[in-house]
Design a protein around this motif. Structure first.
Motif, PDB file in Angstrom:
ATOM      1  N   GLU A 191       0.809  -1.212   0.000  1.00 14.86           N
ATOM      2  CA  GLU A 191       0.000   0.000   0.000  1.00 14.86           C
ATOM      3  C   GLU A 191       0.846   1.268   0.000  1.00 14.86           C
ATOM      4  O   GLU A 191       0.325   2.360   0.176  1.00 14.86           O
ATOM      5  CB  GLU A 191      -0.932  -0.010   1.215  1.00 14.86           C
ATOM      6  CG  GLU A 191      -1.945  -1.147   1.138  1.00 14.86           C
ATOM      7  CD  GLU A 191      -2.997  -1.046   2.205  1.00 14.86           C
ATOM      8  OE1 GLU A 191      -3.253   0.048   2.723  1.00 14.86           O
ATOM      9  OE2 GLU A 191      -3.590  -2.099   2.527  1.00 14.86           O
ATOM     10  N   SER A 234       3.753   8.011  -0.393  1.00 20.90           N
ATOM     11  CA  SER A 234       2.372   7.933   0.073  1.00 20.90           C
ATOM     12  C   SER A 234       2.094   6.552   0.645  1.00 20.90           C
ATOM     13  O   SER A 234       2.670   5.554   0.217  1.00 20.90           O
ATOM     14  CB  SER A 234       1.398   8.258  -1.061  1.00 20.90           C
ATOM     15  OG  SER A 234       1.561   7.360  -2.125  1.00 20.90           O
ATOM     16  N   ALA A 246      -1.258   4.328   1.563  1.00 19.62           N
ATOM     17  CA  ALA A 246      -2.715   4.219   1.476  1.00 19.62           C
ATOM     18  C   ALA A 246      -3.319   3.732   2.785  1.00 19.62           C
ATOM     19  O   ALA A 246      -4.452   4.074   3.110  1.00 19.62           O
ATOM     20  CB  ALA A 246      -3.104   3.279   0.338  1.00 19.62           C
ATOM     21  N   LYS A 247      -2.572   2.963   3.560  1.00 21.13           N
ATOM     22  CA  LYS A 247      -3.087   2.443   4.833  1.00 21.13           C
ATOM     23  C   LYS A 247      -3.264   3.566   5.864  1.00 21.13           C
ATOM     24  O   LYS A 247      -4.292   3.672   6.512  1.00 21.13           O
ATOM     25  CB  LYS A 247      -2.149   1.369   5.373  1.00 21.13           C
ATOM     26  CG  LYS A 247      -2.659   0.651   6.589  1.00 21.13           C
ATOM     27  CD  LYS A 247      -1.732  -0.476   6.985  1.00 21.13           C
ATOM     28  CE  LYS A 247      -2.297  -1.239   8.168  1.00 21.13           C
ATOM     29  NZ  LYS A 247      -1.422  -2.351   8.539  1.00 21.13           N
ATOM     30  N   THR A 248      -2.248   4.419   6.008  1.00 12.93           N
ATOM     31  CA  THR A 248      -2.325   5.518   6.976  1.00 12.93           C
ATOM     32  C   THR A 248      -2.900   6.783   6.356  1.00 12.93           C
ATOM     33  O   THR A 248      -3.118   7.770   7.049  1.00 12.93           O
ATOM     34  CB  THR A 248      -0.931   5.835   7.560  1.00 12.93           C
ATOM     35  OG1 THR A 248      -0.062   6.255   6.505  1.00 12.93           O
ATOM     36  CG2 THR A 248      -0.362   4.631   8.280  1.00 12.93           C
ATOM     37  N   LYS A 249      -3.103   6.771   5.038  1.00 17.19           N
ATOM     38  CA  LYS A 249      -3.644   7.907   4.283  1.00 17.19           C
ATOM     39  C   LYS A 249      -2.808   9.170   4.517  1.00 17.19           C
ATOM     40  O   LYS A 249      -3.324  10.220   4.879  1.00 17.19           O
ATOM     41  CB  LYS A 249      -5.114   8.126   4.620  1.00 17.19           C
ATOM     42  CG  LYS A 249      -5.957   6.925   4.241  1.00 17.19           C
ATOM     43  CD  LYS A 249      -7.398   7.109   4.537  1.00 17.19           C
ATOM     44  CE  LYS A 249      -8.133   5.839   4.117  1.00 17.19           C
ATOM     45  NZ  LYS A 249      -9.514   5.849   4.496  1.00 17.19           N
ATOM     46  N   THR A 250      -1.496   9.030   4.294  1.00 18.01           N
ATOM     47  CA  THR A 250      -0.573  10.149   4.445  1.00 18.01           C
ATOM     48  C   THR A 250       0.303  10.267   3.206  1.00 18.01           C
ATOM     49  O   THR A 250       0.522   9.303   2.490  1.00 18.01           O
ATOM     50  CB  THR A 250       0.343   9.968   5.679  1.00 18.01           C
ATOM     51  OG1 THR A 250       1.078   8.746   5.543  1.00 18.01           O
ATOM     52  CG2 THR A 250      -0.457   9.953   6.970  1.00 18.01           C
ATOM     53  N   ASN A 271      -1.991  14.759   5.884  1.00 17.63           N
ATOM     54  CA  ASN A 271      -2.757  13.641   6.416  1.00 17.63           C
ATOM     55  C   ASN A 271      -4.066  13.533   5.637  1.00 17.63           C
ATOM     56  O   ASN A 271      -4.300  14.263   4.678  1.00 17.63           O
ATOM     57  CB  ASN A 271      -2.991  13.793   7.923  1.00 17.63           C
ATOM     58  CG  ASN A 271      -3.752  15.058   8.260  1.00 17.63           C
ATOM     59  OD1 ASN A 271      -4.595  15.519   7.496  1.00 17.63           O
ATOM     60  ND2 ASN A 271      -3.457  15.634   9.422  1.00 17.63           N
ATOM     61  N   GLU A 272      -4.941  12.648   6.071  1.00 15.14           N
ATOM     62  CA  GLU A 272      -6.191  12.412   5.332  1.00 15.14           C
ATOM     63  C   GLU A 272      -7.029  13.681   5.189  1.00 15.14           C
ATOM     64  O   GLU A 272      -7.560  13.967   4.112  1.00 15.14           O
ATOM     65  CB  GLU A 272      -6.997  11.325   6.049  1.00 15.14           C
ATOM     66  CG  GLU A 272      -8.255  10.941   5.325  1.00 15.14           C
ATOM     67  CD  GLU A 272      -9.008   9.805   6.001  1.00 15.14           C
ATOM     68  OE1 GLU A 272      -9.974   9.322   5.386  1.00 15.14           O
ATOM     69  OE2 GLU A 272      -8.653   9.421   7.130  1.00 15.14           O
ATOM     70  N   LYS A 301      -8.079  15.624   1.652  1.00 15.77           N
ATOM     71  CA  LYS A 301      -9.475  15.895   1.287  1.00 15.77           C
ATOM     72  C   LYS A 301      -9.685  17.370   0.951  1.00 15.77           C
ATOM     73  O   LYS A 301     -10.380  17.711  -0.005  1.00 15.77           O
ATOM     74  CB  LYS A 301     -10.412  15.474   2.417  1.00 15.77           C
ATOM     75  CG  LYS A 301     -10.621  13.984   2.493  1.00 15.77           C
ATOM     76  CD  LYS A 301     -11.580  13.613   3.598  1.00 15.77           C
ATOM     77  CE  LYS A 301     -11.733  12.104   3.682  1.00 15.77           C
ATOM     78  NZ  LYS A 301     -12.597  11.703   4.792  1.00 15.77           N
TER      79      LYS A 301
END
Length: 83
Positions: free
Chosen positions: A14, A31, A33-37, A54-55, A59
């Motif tokens: 990820e 990047s 994908a697991k920690t969305k960072t 961060n996520e 967004k």
């Protein structure tokens, strides 16, 4: 301006790393994908920068981006000998 530029992607599970090397700038973006960072390291003519997102940050940036429209066609082209 981009002559001699290079972009290399590494993917493992990820996680993704993208290295972009240009004549006056190099950028490494990592990047997860697991920690969305996302962490982006930039060296622009000796000036070094680090951008961490961060996520929630991601967004917010996505909300600012213009809406993308995809147009599907049946057209094909040959690039570097590949269809």
């Amino acid at each position: 301006m981009f002559k001699g530029s290079e972009a290399i992607s590494y993917i493992k599970g990820e996680k993704r790393r993208m290295d972009m090397n240009m004549p006056m700038q190099s950028t490494i973006s990592i990047s997860d994908a697991k920690t969305k960072t996302v962490s982006t390291y930039m060296d622009i003519m000796g000036m070094k920068y680090l951008i961490k997102m961060n996520e929630n940050d991601i967004k917010k940036e996505e909300e600012k981006a213009p809406e993308m429209k995809i147009k599907y066609t049946d057209e094909t082209k040959e690039v570097a000998g590949y269809k």
